[in-house]
Design a protein around this motif. Structure first.
Motif, short mmCIF file in Angstrom:
data_model
loop_
_atom_site.label_atom_id
_atom_site.label_comp_id
_atom_site.label_asym_id
_atom_site.label_seq_id
_atom_site.Cartn_x
_atom_site.Cartn_y
_atom_site.Cartn_z
N ALA A 1 -27.88 -29.38 -4.70
CA ALA A 1 -26.87 -29.74 -3.71
C ALA A 1 -25.56 -30.10 -4.38
O ALA A 1 -24.48 -29.75 -3.89
CB ALA A 1 -27.37 -30.90 -2.86
N VAL A 2 -25.65 -30.79 -5.52
CA VAL A 2 -24.43 -31.25 -6.17
C VAL A 2 -23.79 -30.16 -7.03
O VAL A 2 -22.61 -29.88 -6.94
CB VAL A 2 -24.72 -32.51 -7.04
CG1 VAL A 2 -23.51 -32.90 -7.84
CG2 VAL A 2 -25.18 -33.63 -6.15
N VAL A 3 -24.60 -29.52 -7.85
CA VAL A 3 -24.05 -28.58 -8.83
C VAL A 3 -23.72 -27.23 -8.19
O VAL A 3 -22.66 -26.65 -8.39
CB VAL A 3 -25.02 -28.38 -10.01
CG1 VAL A 3 -24.48 -27.34 -10.97
CG2 VAL A 3 -25.24 -29.70 -10.71
N VAL A 4 -24.65 -26.71 -7.40
CA VAL A 4 -24.45 -25.39 -6.80
C VAL A 4 -23.61 -25.50 -5.54
O VAL A 4 -22.82 -24.60 -5.23
CB VAL A 4 -25.80 -24.72 -6.49
CG1 VAL A 4 -25.59 -23.32 -5.94
CG2 VAL A 4 -26.66 -24.66 -7.74
N ALA A 5 -23.76 -26.60 -4.81
CA ALA A 5 -23.03 -26.82 -3.56
C ALA A 5 -23.08 -25.58 -2.67
O ALA A 5 -22.06 -24.97 -2.37
CB ALA A 5 -21.60 -27.23 -3.83
N PRO A 6 -24.29 -25.16 -2.29
CA PRO A 6 -24.40 -23.91 -1.56
C PRO A 6 -23.74 -23.96 -0.19
O PRO A 6 -23.77 -25.00 0.47
CB PRO A 6 -25.92 -23.72 -1.42
CG PRO A 6 -26.52 -25.04 -1.63
CD PRO A 6 -25.57 -25.87 -2.41
N GLY A 7 -23.16 -22.84 0.18
CA GLY A 7 -22.49 -22.76 1.48
C GLY A 7 -23.29 -21.90 2.43
O GLY A 7 -24.46 -21.63 2.22
N THR A 8 -22.63 -21.45 3.50
CA THR A 8 -23.32 -20.62 4.47
C THR A 8 -23.47 -19.20 3.91
O THR A 8 -22.75 -18.79 3.02
CB THR A 8 -22.52 -20.54 5.77
OG1 THR A 8 -21.20 -20.06 5.46
CG2 THR A 8 -22.41 -21.88 6.42
N LEU A 9 -24.42 -18.48 4.46
CA LEU A 9 -24.59 -17.09 4.07
C LEU A 9 -23.34 -16.32 4.46
O LEU A 9 -22.81 -16.48 5.54
CB LEU A 9 -25.81 -16.48 4.77
CG LEU A 9 -27.16 -17.10 4.46
CD1 LEU A 9 -28.26 -16.34 5.18
CD2 LEU A 9 -27.43 -17.11 2.97
N GLY A 10 -22.89 -15.44 3.55
CA GLY A 10 -21.65 -14.74 3.80
C GLY A 10 -21.75 -13.25 3.56
O GLY A 10 -22.81 -12.64 3.75
N ALA A 11 -20.64 -12.67 3.12
CA ALA A 11 -20.55 -11.21 2.99
C ALA A 11 -21.55 -10.68 1.96
O ALA A 11 -22.12 -9.61 2.14
CB ALA A 11 -19.14 -10.82 2.60
#
Lengths: 326, 266
Positions: B99-109
């Motif tokens: 959560a901290v290092v990768v900070a994943p976001g929403t699925l995108g292109a």
């Protein structure tokens, strides 16, 4: 990588070198992923992270529910007490356990700690294992989700119920015939102190145990989903037996939540109904995430023997039921 | 465990939950996070009491581990077990790390490009007639979900009705690479989620007509479009991975919505 080194330093008194090695290598592998992806493909890492966190967060409420139920059993039911209420003969106890499982609207993640605790409270292991397999597959929520995903195809819902019930029962009965069947031990232990203390330490222990393995499972599943292109399945296609085996393996690798797998299966229109049924029967009973959690709760030796048996029974049961009903 | 509980609470109480799960999961996530946090605090406090009463001398290394809740009840169990459990337990820190290092976001292109060809093609039940009629009476431009649009577009009976009106769709722009088979194709994409994003499926509409070049991939937009039945596949072809085509009438860039996905169940 600080996490990896932390793990290694804690493992100094190795009770089992193999296990430490396994955990260590998985951690190193996972910890190494960022460096790998950073150099090659940043969106891939982000995709991995999103799926990993989603799997963990999605499973968390169900795992907590399972752990709390398990702790309640542990606190208020004396060890062995359940032996009195469970039907004495295995041949009766196993189907009863499968039906009882239908009433627990939990996901696969809650049934692992509950089944483990049932064993320590006197339920025959075969019956508890049947419960473990049946609970995520045939509860009302899953069946409703299946009927939503397959509108106008009630036979799919019926086939799912029958095939899952059959597979869970057969696995239970087969397991009860093993010579070492009764030696199954849940790796949770008994805590002392006041009921409140017993409750909190059981929750803590069971959660840390199952949760750690859940995280590992989620990491592996996220890796598979990121590395293997989603179109692979479409390209491989296949008919007849090949399709059944292919979708069974896909269910094992994808580790979808049993509430959601029906709608994924509904989208696989190019596969035969029986192959899709196999996808729905195998997924909730044996997948990457689940096998790791079972290894955490019952030991690796158990998981190594139990998972293939379950897989074969689930595929066979789905094929048979699909052939008859679909 | 405390950390996991707090992570669950943080995600559950903020809109970040919508990046990962369907909104209905929110209360369950919050409750389970709270349960974990409370139990962890209780156990930690109990350990403090035990530790202050009888300093643990045999397990010196544990002090370095920080919040490992196993320390406390190891004293009445065999060390072997405690250690095995806590080693697996360390894995619980991984989600925090991610959560901290990768900070994943929403699925995108990127995820959309990989899923092209396995678009959602389930037998979803949607009747476009009454829906459009209600808007015709109210005199509003119908706002459609991509799942409803795609379903109606693939249906032999519904597609004529759909083609008769302009509708509004929300999604993100996805431009094909310059070296793709058909360069400069523009898609409107959005994912549909059943349970969590691990089961997300792609919904896609191929846009024809004028789309301003400054709209880059992953820019969220509301487009007003007219369905183009001539160029769009019927259900049988949709299963082969082809998406419906719509002519763009107007485009309006928007901020990424709070709910980045469409949801299968309510």
């Amino acid at each position: 990588m600080s996490v990896a080194t932390a793990i290694r330093t804690t493992s100094e008194p190795r009770p089992s070198r193999g296990r430490a090695l396994l955990v260590g290598s998985i951690v190193t592998f996972v910890a190494g992923l960022p460096t790998f992806f950073n150099r090659t493909d940043l969106p891939a890492l982000e995709n991995w992270g999103t799926i990993h966190l989603a799997l963990v967060l999605q499973a968390l409420p169900f795992l907590v529910l399972g752990v709390v139920v398990s702790a309640v059993l542990s606190t208020f039911v004396a060890p062995g007490a359940m032996a009195r209420v469970v039907p004495r003969t295995t041949i009766v106890a196993v189907p009863v356990a499968a039906l009882a499982a239908a009433a627990l609207p939990g996901c696969e993640c809650s049934s692992v700690p509950v089944a483990g605790r049932l064993v320590s409270r006197g339920v025959p292991p075969a019956a508890a294992l049947t419960f473990l397999l049946a609970a995520p597959a045939i509860n009302p929520i899953v069946l409703i989700a299946t009927s939503v995903a397959f509108p106008g195809r009630p036979e799919m819902v019926a086939a799912r119920f029958v095939a899952s019930f059959l597979a869970a029962t057969v696995v239970g009965l087969l397991w009860s015939r093993r010579r070492d069947a009764s030696t199954l031990r849940f790796r949770g232990h008994e805590h002392t102190g006041t009921p409140a203390e017993r409750f909190t330490s059981t929750v803590t222990h069971d959660f840390v145990q199952a949760g750690g393995f859940l995280v590992m499972g989620a990491a592996i599943v996220a890796t598979i989903q990121t590395v293997v292109a989603p179109t692979t399945l479409q390209r491989l296609g296949g008919q007849g037996v090949v399709a059944v085996v292919l979708l069974s393996l896909a269910a094992f690798a994808m580790s979808l939540c049993s509430e959601a797998d029906a709608f994924v299966a509904a989208g696989m229109a190019q596969f035969s109904p029986t192959a899709r049924l196999a996808f729905l029967v195998v997924g909730p009973m044996v997948d990457v995430k689940l096998v790791l959690m079972q290894a955490g709760s019952f030991g690796r030796d158990f998981a190594v023997r139990f998972a293939p048996l379950t897989f074969v029974c689930a595929v066979a049961s789905a094929s048979l039921v699909g052939w008859v009903m679909l | 465990m405390l950390a996991v509980g707090l992570l669950a609470l943080h995600v559950g109480l903020s809109d970040r939950i919508l990046t990962f799960l369907r909104p209905q999961m929110r209360p369950y996530l919050v409750i389970s996070g709270a349960v974990l946090a409370v139990v962890a605090v209780v156990v930690l406090l109990a350990e403090q009491r035990v530790a202050s009463r009888a300093p643990v001398t045999t397990r010196g290394t544990d002090a370095d581990h920080g919040g490992d809740e196993h320390r406390g009840h190891d004293h009445d169990h065999d060390h072997d077990r405690g250690h095995r459990a806590s080693r697996a337990g360390w894995m619980l820190l991984l989600p925090m790390f991610v959560a901290v290092v990768v900070a994943p976001g929403t699925l995108g292109a990127w995820a959309a490009d990989r899923q092209r060809g396995v678009m959602f093609a389930g037998t979803y039940d949607f009747d476009v007639g009454p829906f459009l009629q209600a808007h015709a009476i109210a005199g509003t431009v119908p706002e459609m979900r991509l799942i409803d649009f795609s379903t109606a577009a693939a249906d032999e009976a519904d597609r004529a009705q759909l083609a008769a009106v302009s509708v509004q769709l929300t999604g993100f722009i996805n431009r094909s690479d310059a070296d793709a088979e058909v360069p400069d194709e523009v898609m409107l994409d959005r994912f549909i989620v059943g349970c969590c994003v691990a089961d997300a499926a792609l919904l896609e509409v191929r846009l024809s007509g004028e789309i301003p070049m400054e709209l880059e991939s992953e820019q969220w937009v509301v487009v007003t479009v007219r369905f183009d039945p001539e160029a769009s596949p019927l259900a049988t072809d949709v299963r082969r991975g082809e998406s419906p085509v719509a002519r763009v009438e107007s485009v309006r860039p928007i901020d990424p919505p709070n709910e980045p996905y469409e949801y299968l169940y309510g």
